[in-house]
Structure formats: structure tokens, C-alpha cells
Design an enzyme around this catalytic site. Structure first.
Site, short mmCIF file in Angstrom:
data_model
loop_
_atom_site.label_atom_id
_atom_site.label_comp_id
_atom_site.label_asym_id
_atom_site.label_seq_id
_atom_site.Cartn_x
_atom_site.Cartn_y
_atom_site.Cartn_z
N LEU A 163 0.83 -1.20 0.00
CA LEU A 163 0.00 0.00 0.00
C LEU A 163 0.86 1.25 0.00
O LEU A 163 1.91 1.31 0.65
CB LEU A 163 -0.91 0.03 1.24
N GLY A 214 1.11 -5.41 1.21
CA GLY A 214 0.11 -5.47 0.13
C GLY A 214 0.66 -6.13 -1.13
O GLY A 214 -0.11 -6.72 -1.90
N ASN A 273 4.41 -7.97 6.73
CA ASN A 273 5.25 -7.41 7.79
C ASN A 273 4.53 -6.34 8.61
O ASN A 273 5.16 -5.53 9.28
CB ASN A 273 6.52 -6.81 7.17
N GLU A 274 3.19 -6.37 8.59
CA GLU A 274 2.43 -5.28 9.21
C GLU A 274 2.77 -5.04 10.67
O GLU A 274 2.83 -3.89 11.12
CB GLU A 274 0.93 -5.52 9.05
C1 LIG Z 1 4.57 3.32 10.61
C2 LIG Z 1 3.53 2.89 9.62
C3 LIG Z 1 2.17 2.86 10.23
C4 LIG Z 1 1.15 2.46 9.20
C5 LIG Z 1 -0.25 2.74 9.69
C6 LIG Z 1 -1.26 2.40 8.62
C7 LIG Z 1 -2.66 2.37 9.12
C8 LIG Z 1 -3.56 1.63 8.17
C9 LIG Z 1 -3.77 0.22 8.52
C10 LIG Z 1 -4.38 -0.58 7.47
C11 LIG Z 1 -3.40 -1.12 6.47
C12 LIG Z 1 -2.98 -2.49 6.81
C13 LIG Z 1 -2.31 -3.23 5.67
C14 LIG Z 1 -1.09 -2.59 5.18
C15 LIG Z 1 -0.50 -3.04 4.09
C16 LIG Z 1 0.66 -2.38 3.45
O1 LIG Z 1 1.01 -2.73 2.35
S1 LIG Z 1 1.46 -1.11 4.27
C17 LIG Z 1 2.87 -0.74 3.25
C18 LIG Z 1 3.98 -1.62 3.66
N1 LIG Z 1 5.11 -1.50 2.76
C19 LIG Z 1 6.26 -1.04 3.13
O2 LIG Z 1 6.44 -0.62 4.26
C20 LIG Z 1 7.34 -1.06 2.09
C21 LIG Z 1 8.24 0.07 2.25
N2 LIG Z 1 9.25 0.08 1.21
C22 LIG Z 1 10.29 -0.75 1.18
O3 LIG Z 1 10.46 -1.63 1.98
C23 LIG Z 1 11.30 -0.51 0.09
O4 LIG Z 1 10.97 0.68 -0.58
C24 LIG Z 1 11.39 -1.66 -0.91
C25 LIG Z 1 10.01 -2.10 -1.37
C26 LIG Z 1 12.11 -2.83 -0.27
C27 LIG Z 1 12.21 -1.22 -2.17
O5 LIG Z 1 13.47 -0.74 -1.75
P1 LIG Z 1 14.34 0.15 -2.74
O6 LIG Z 1 14.34 -0.44 -4.08
O7 LIG Z 1 15.64 0.39 -2.09
O8 LIG Z 1 13.54 1.50 -2.89
P2 LIG Z 1 13.49 2.68 -1.84
O9 LIG Z 1 14.66 3.56 -2.08
O10 LIG Z 1 13.30 2.12 -0.49
O11 LIG Z 1 12.14 3.43 -2.25
C28 LIG Z 1 12.09 4.20 -3.44
C29 LIG Z 1 11.03 5.28 -3.26
O12 LIG Z 1 9.76 4.64 -3.05
C30 LIG Z 1 9.14 5.16 -1.87
N3 LIG Z 1 8.35 4.10 -1.26
C31 LIG Z 1 8.77 2.88 -0.92
N4 LIG Z 1 7.76 2.15 -0.43
C32 LIG Z 1 6.65 2.94 -0.44
C33 LIG Z 1 5.30 2.75 -0.06
N5 LIG Z 1 4.85 1.59 0.44
N6 LIG Z 1 4.45 3.79 -0.22
C34 LIG Z 1 4.87 4.97 -0.72
N7 LIG Z 1 6.17 5.20 -1.11
C35 LIG Z 1 7.04 4.20 -0.97
C36 LIG Z 1 10.30 5.58 -1.00
O13 LIG Z 1 9.90 6.53 -0.07
C37 LIG Z 1 11.26 6.15 -2.02
O14 LIG Z 1 10.83 7.44 -2.31
P3 LIG Z 1 11.89 8.59 -2.66
O15 LIG Z 1 12.84 8.67 -1.50
O16 LIG Z 1 11.05 9.81 -2.84
O17 LIG Z 1 12.56 8.13 -3.92
#
Ligand SMILES: CCCCCCCCCCCCC/C=C/C(=O)SCCNC(=O)CCNC(=O)[C@H](O)C(C)(C)COP(=O)(O)OP(=O)(O)OC[C@H]1O[C@@H](n2cnc3c(N)ncnc32)[C@H](O)[C@@H]1OP(=O)(O)O
Length: 317
Positions: A124, A169, A192-193
Site C-alpha cells: 500500500l 500489500g 510485515n504489518e
Molecule cells: C509506521 C507505519 C504505520 C502504518 C499505519 C497504517 C494504518 C492503516 C492500517 C491498514 C493497512 C494495513 C495493511 C497494510 C499493508 C501495506 O502494504 S502497508 C505498506 C507496507 N510496505 C512497506 O512498508 C514497504 C516500504 N518500502 C520498502 O520496503 C522498500 O521501498 C522496498 C520495497 C524494499 C524497495 O526498496 P528500494 O528499491 O531500495 O527502494 P526505496 O529507495 O526504499 O524506495 C524508493 C522510493 O519509493 C518510496 N516508497 C517505498 N515504499 C513505499 C510505499 N509503500 N508507499 C509509498 N512510497 C514508498 C520511497 O519513499 C522512495 O521514495 P523517494 O525517496 O522519494 O525516492
């Protein structure tokens, strides 16, 4: 950027709550999406209105579609740089694609993969949960539910060719397919939530139970476990691991095999396996959405999200 997500998630989930940072992040607006489709190759385009410069809307191609109608399947490639994060626009387009697939008489199956190197989907889009208005949040969560219902409940054959990281997601999308092949390499997949300080929604959990069993899910969810390809294979989270250069070839081989099964019998069997799980969400969609809205509007969650976003933006060392 630094990778708080995979390498320091535990630390992040603890530190984020008390941060008091000034930066604000605004969501860009959806203007409209255009679908163009040719016989053998098509792209799905989205026109995004950039709020910082309304005179210059950027055009993005979020999906590449290769159709092999003679063979009865297609390859759908995610192309939302940088990490295929799932936002409202992307999910809306994906849902349109899934509708078209379901209605197609020529297409029996779909290989889902990413056009971007080293990433299947980051899950997400964090920006969809940060400082959102209730209306946008409702649309976003409804679109996500829709995607899962369409994908997990589809009659068609879906094979995930996972060419990189697939957390949260992203893992849900992969698990919603019928067969998963992952590239060997330094990649992670899993729900990994808990490491983000949140509980995976019940339908994420149920999909994982159906994929790897109750006991493994119990451990995986509580620990927020992100599996290497080898670990994922060992618990049946993926069905095969292969070298990157043969990923699509192996997916196509599987697709040919699955397409050779009598269609109606396979569809009825798939439906009988998944119907109850899908029905459970359909019956609870509204309350599930309400929970999402209520949860994301909490001050503590917003503070956590703010810290998480800031940490993700830190410059790479
Ligand atoms: C503290 C969090 C609380 C959350 C509270 C939420 C409440 C809602 C609850 C309901 C939802 C429940 C279910 C949730 C499901 C989900 O999917 S939550 C999302 C979980 N995903 C992540 O945390 C992934 C995060 N990202 C990464 O681990 C890495 O980016 C990667 C996938 C391993 C890739 O690594 P790499 O190739 O090195 O790229 P990066 O340099 O890390 O990232 C590039 C740019 O992309 C941006 N980005 C990365 N992930 C996300 C994302 N999920 N959403 C938006 N943007 C993302 C990252 O910031 C970088 O941006 P820039 O620095 O601007 O280039």
C-alpha cells in the site's frame, strides 16, 4: 533512500510515534485514467494532475499488457515507478484491467509481474494513509477491497512472477494468485504489518492461512516475517524459485500447464476453495472500511506515518 522498512522496521515502529516534524505531504489529485488497447500489445495510461503545476500534467503508464490470444493468456506488468506502491489511481486502473480480463473469452490466464527491476510491489502507498480526507480514504480502501475480491475470487488463472521485493500489500497480491514463482536474490516477501505497528486486516490473514497454513501464518503475522525466496519456498509461500533470466519462461510453462486443464472443472474447483473467504469480506466490507478510516485518523497513527515517511525519505548513504 535508507531502507527503514526491511532493515530497521522494528526500530522505526518504535521511534515514529513521538516525532514532531514540520514537513507536510500532500496527495496528488486523480484527474482521469485512459485505457488504450491494441490487439497484441497495450498500455494502460493514467493522466495525473500535478498540483504543483497545473499547466503540465504528467502522463504515466502504470501497466504494460502483452496479450497472447492464440495461446490464451496475457502478461500484465506493473509499471508504477519507483516501487509499484498501491494508491487509489493504480488500484482503480488495476480493477479495470481485472474486469476486462474476467470478461474476456480469449484469455484464460494472466501472468502478473513487474516491469520495474527488483520490485514486484511495495504494498500500500503510505501516502494514502497519511493526512487523508475521509472520502479519499474510503475510496482507497474500497478500491483495495475490490482488487482483492476480483483477484482472489477470479475464475481465471493467475500466476505471479515475483521479480523482486513483495512486502505487505505486494505479498497479498502475490498470494491472491494461483501459483507463485519468485526470482532468486536478495528479495523479501511477507506480511510485515506488525513491524509497522499495525495488525494485518482479517482478509490479508485469511489469504495467508489459505496459502501457507494456520501455524506458519500465526508465526509469520506475529513476527511480521519477511521471507527470503528460499524461506518462502520452504513454507509454500511461493511454489518455485528461479533465476531472473528464466522467470517469465517458467511462468509461461506453468500457464500452459494450467490452461490445459478442463476449464469449467478447474474454475468450479477454484471457486469452491475460495468462495467462503471472499464472501466473508463481502459481508463485512463496510465495517472493514470504517475500521480503516477510524484507525488511520488516530493521532498516534498519523504521527507514526509521518515518522515513517520521513525515515523513508532520508538520503542514501
Ligand atoms: C509506521 C507505519 C504505520 C502504518 C499505519 C497504517 C494504518 C492503516 C492500517 C491498514 C493497512 C494495513 C495493511 C497494510 C499493508 C501495506 O502494504 S502497508 C505498506 C507496507 N510496505 C512497506 O512498508 C514497504 C516500504 N518500502 C520498502 O520496503 C522498500 O521501498 C522496498 C520495497 C524494499 C524497495 O526498496 P528500494 O528499491 O531500495 O527502494 P526505496 O529507495 O526504499 O524506495 C524508493 C522510493 O519509493 C518510496 N516508497 C517505498 N515504499 C513505499 C510505499 N509503500 N508507499 C509509498 N512510497 C514508498 C520511497 O519513499 C522512495 O521514495 P523517494 O525517496 O522519494 O525516492
Amino acid at each position: 533512500m535508507a531502507r527503514p522498512n526491511l532493515k530497521s522496521l522494528l526500530r522505526l515502529s518504535q521511534f515514529a510515534v513521538n516525532l514532531n516534524l514540520n514537513k507536510t505531504t500532500q496527495l496528488t489529485n486523480l484527474s482521469k485514467s485512459l485505457i488504450t488497447q491494441n490487439r497484441n500489445f497495450s498500455t494502460s495510461k493514467i493522466i495525473r494532475q500535478d498540483t504543483s503545476n497545473n499547466n503540465a500534467p504528467a502522463t504515466k503508464i502504470n501497466f504494460y499488457v502483452e496479450e497472447y490470444k492464440d495461446k490464451g493468456y496475457m502478461v500484465l506488468k506493473f509499471n508504477k515507478a519507483p516501487v509499484n506502491s498501491l494508491n487509489l489511481e493504480f488500484l482503480t486502473e488495476l480493477n479495470i484491467q481485472l474486469d476486462k480480463i474476467e470478461q474476456s473469452k480469449d484469455i484464460k490466464g494472466v501472468i502478473l509481474t513487474s516491469h520495474l527491476p527488483n520490485i514486484f510491489s511495495a504494498g500500500l502507498d503510505i501516502l494514502e494513509m497519511y493526512q487523508i480526507k475521509q472520502e479519499r480514504g474510503t475510496q482507497f480502501w474500497t478500491a483495495l477491497q475490490e482488487t482483492w475480491i476480483k483477484l482472489y475470487g477470479s475464475n481465471k488463472i493467475f500466476i505471479a512472477a515475483i521479480n523482486g521485493h513483495s512486502p505487505a500489500g505486494g505479498c497479498l497480491l502475490a498470494m491472491s494468485c494461483d501459483y507463485r514463482i519468485m526470482t532468486k536474490g536478495p528479495y523479501k516477501i511477507g506480511l510485515n504489518e506488525t513491524l509497522l505497528g499495525i495488525k494485518a486486516p482479517f482478509w490479508f490473514r485469511d489469504t495467508m492461512i489459505n496459502t501457507i497454513g494456520y501455524r506458519e501464518t500465526e508465526k509469520a503475522l506475529q513476527l511480521g516475517k519477511l521471507y527470503s525466496p528460499e524461506e518462502a519456498l520452504a513454507v509454500n509461500l511461493v511454489d518455485e524459485i528461479v533465476d531472473a533470466n528464466v522467470l517469465i519462461q517458467k511462468a509461461e510453462e506453468q500457464m500452459v500447464k494450467w490452461c490445459s486443464i478442463p476449464t469449467v472443472a478447474r474454475e468450479l474447483t477454484k471457486s469452491s476453495m475460495r468462495r467462503d473467504t471472499v464472501s466473508k469480506l463481502i459481508a463485512q466490507r463496510e465495517s472493514d472500511t470504517q475500521s480503516f478510516i477510524e484507525f488511520t485518523q488516530r493521532d498516534s497513527i498519523q504521527k507514526s506515518l509521518k515518522g515513517y515517511l520521513e525515515a523513508m525519505k532520508k538520503p542514501k548513504k
